[in-house]
Motif scaffolding. Structure first.
Motif: not given
Length: 669
Positions: A242, A245, A460-461, A464, A466
């Motif tokens: 996470a 990314y 984390f948000q 998402k 990706e």
């Protein structure tokens, strides 16, 4: 003065070149000393006898290269007779060792770097990767613990599959050349040696245990362990991905950003000390002691050593009332570190940190000339954007080369994270000191826990999305050099818009285009058939140009790390997956696959035979009727069968290839 005209830059370039030359040619200590002395004589002759600027400049480069060669040879511990590489055998040996630092554990073992003390009761030296079986020691063992082990010392292996990360080569660059494995019968723990690493380990554990007692959440505690204490071993793969990314993985590695916060905080709380000579000396001493204690606490990783060294030089410059040029400070700190430990040069974090800092210092002022807001909010946003952009431009090619991915939302992440991070970083350091003295409580802990929770949630948000992450990017060393040529020549031209600089920029573009064209030509005009080495499974690929067919009876293929690595490394794409076939044709070779369900014509005459799934085959009789060039056995076969087949092939004078021993088998141009 342009960055390339800065004298220390030329010295640094020569020194780094010397380290790389010594690594490639693996010079001995005598050659290293001779080369350094020869370059020193040339330098002195150029300085005292020749009043020529060009000759003197060349002599400086040569002298810097000589020092680099000598430094590498001096720190090449395998040149010394006591090193364990000169004492290991194929048999089990009695090894005495001491744990130096903890690594991320795997499913079966706790893993540590360990210092060899003796082999078969003879004094020895060197670092090994020590795998401590979890069945024997369910809990991790403290740093400084000593063991005697009766085991083989296993040299680092080469990759067993194409385009696979060469972990053995990585370990060698960290001066780790072998591994030792343990089981319930061959290991015994001795007394603990109370080294410096032991005490810092105990301090870290004391802090963590007191945080746990105060009710700190375990997931957030692993981030705190990385954020404040520089230990990433316990972070879960999901959290790490996470952060990658989201473009926030630098937060988890204690480096220049974290040390800068601590340096500024220390300066703030030491303002009460008078600014006379004695007061400045006291302030300098407190700063240096605090920074280096933090480095020890964080495990003395290359990134933290680099950052603390640089801020130590900044502190010295302030004490001496000198306006320290940040590029000068950066390069002097780098040279100082590499003189002490040249293996740091090959640490990925070290490379990324230095490039990021260098590009921030070099390119951010150019961006500030485009826009310089006076409003504080706009100024904050602009500074975050330009610092993030400068750093990412500097590390982009290296990130693609090492990780084959790049997050594009890093600016958004930094805008949302860096300001609270600066607050919670300082708060975390203060709270860690309180935790050491057991004065932290639930309410104080919860403030820090919620701060880490916020940073986690942002990561984390953003992770998402990706589709904003460039993943599985094929990128080789020539592309790496080509992209850096473009980046450097572009900013040199922006800094000084001379005709020669724009021509250098244009030329670098042409060179990079040539690299891509040549690479495309190589891929399109190559075919290869691969028998992979995958435990208990048969995995084959047949690549024609940049299109790949995968053959296996396994259900999970697309995310298989072996296929992913090969796909990236071969600049290709998967067009189809299919079950195993019994006959293949590649590069003019007839390839027969034999398992328990195979049927084949007696007149088939295969060039290559692949044995899979431990077939009940009378190989001796088969070879009397067929005369293949080679027999290949993959890792889906029993090892006992492989040994019998190997002996049969030797009897018939036919080449035998076991992927267990030799790794993957390739049929190619």
């Amino acid at each position: 003065m342009g960055v390339l005209q800065f004298p220390i830059v030329k010295v640094a370039i020569g020194f780094l070149l010397g380290l790389l030359v010594a690594l490639y040619f693996d010079f001995g200590l005598i050659i290293g000393i001779s080369g350094a002395l020869g370059c020193l004589i040339l330098f002195l002759l150029a300085y005292f006898l020749f009043q020529n600027k060009i000759i003197f400049g060349v002599s400086v480069y040569l002298f810097s290269i000589g020092i680099g060669v000598f430094t590498h040879a001096l720190h090449n511990d395998i040149l010394y007779k006591k090193h364990y590489l000169h004492k290991i055998s194929d048999e089990r040996q009695l090894v005495n060792l001491t744990l130096e630092s903890k690594l991320k554990p795997n499913a079966s073992n706790h893993r540590y770097y360990a210092k060899i003390n003796s082999i078969d009761n003879q004094q020895s030296s060197g670092i090994v990767l020590f795998n401590l079986n979890k069945n024997c020691y369910p809990k991790e063992v403290e740093i400084g613990a000593s063991f005697t082990v009766f085991s083989k010392i296993i040299l680092n292996s080469i990759p067993k599959n194409p385009s696979q990360f060469d972990y053995g080569k990585y370990l060698e660059k960290q001066k780790v050349y072998a591994q030792i494995y343990t089981d319930s019968t061959n290991v015994r723990q001795l007394s603990t040696q109370k080294t410096l690493n032991y005490y810092t380990y105990k301090i870290r554990n004391r802090i963590l245990e007191n945080f746990r007692k105060s009710g700190f959440s375990e997931e957030e505690l692993t981030i705190l362990h990385a954020l404040i204490l520089g230990q990433q071993q316990d972070i879960s793969p999901e959290i790490l991905q996470a952060y990658q990314y989201a473009g926030a993985v630098h937060i988890l590695s204690v480096s220049g950003l974290h040390v800068a916060y601590i340096y500024l905080f220390l300066n703030f709380i030491l303002k009460f000390i008078p600014n006379h000579k004695r007061g400045k000396l006291i302030k300098l001493s407190i700063l240096l002691l605090s920074l280096w204690f933090f480095a020890l606490l964080a495990g003395m990783s290359p990134a933290i050593v680099r950052a603390v060294t640089m801020f130590s030089f900044v502190s010295l410059g302030v004490f001496l009332n000198r306006n320290t040029n940040i590029i000068y400070t950066l390069l002097v700190s780098m040279l100082f570190i590499l003189l002490c430990n040249p293996s740091f040069l090959f640490d990925v974090g070290f490379q990324l940190s230095y490039l990021a800092l260098f590009f921030i210092v070099w390119t951010k002022p150019m961006m500030d000339q485009l826009y310089n807001p006076t409003n504080k909010v706009k100024k904050y946003i602009w500074d975050i954007v330009t610092v993030s952009l400068s750093a990412q431009i500097g590390v982009l090619p290296l990130s693609l080369y090492y990780f084959n991915q790049f997050p594009t939302l890093f600016i958004l992440t930094n805008l949302l994270v860096l300001l609270p991070l600066s607050v919670f970083m300082i708060y975390g350091v203060v709270l860690s000191i309180m935790a050491f003295f057991e004065v932290v409580n639930l309410y104080l802990s919860k403030v820090m826990e919620y701060g880490i929770w916020y940073i986690n949630q942002v990561s984390f948000q953003i992770a998402k999305f990706e589709s904003f992450v460039f993943k599985e990017v094929s990128f080789n060393g020539y592309m790496l050099l080509g992209w850096y040529a473009i980046i450097f020549s572009f900013f040199i031209w922006i800094k000084n818009r001379k005709f020669s600089n724009i021509m250098a920029f244009v030329f670098s573009i042409l060179v990079l285009q040539s690299v891509y064209i040549y690479n495309k030509f190589e891929v399109i005009n190559s075919d290869e058939f691969i028998v992979f080495n995958k435990n208990k499974t048969t995995l084959l690929s047949d690549r024609k140009s940049n299109e790949m067919m995968i053959y296996t009876n396994d259900s999970v293929i697309e995310k298989d790390f072996l296929i992913r690595s090969y796909k990236i490394g071969s600049f290709s794409k998967i067009i189809k997956t299919d079950s195993l076939q019994h006959l293949y044709f590649s590069n003019g070779k007839k390839i027969l696959l034999i398992n328990d369900f195979s049927s084949y014509s007696q007149g088939l005459s295969p060039d290559i035979v692949v044995l899979v799934g431990s077939p009940k085959l009378n190989l001796d009789r088969f070879l009397k009727n067929h005369y293949p060039e080679i027999i290949v056995a993959d890792a889906s076969n029993y090892k006992s069968y492989i040994e019998l087949w190997k002996q049969t092939c030797q009897k018939h004078n036919i080449t035998f290839h076991s992927t267990y021993e030799k790794g993957f088998y390739r049929v190619g141009d």
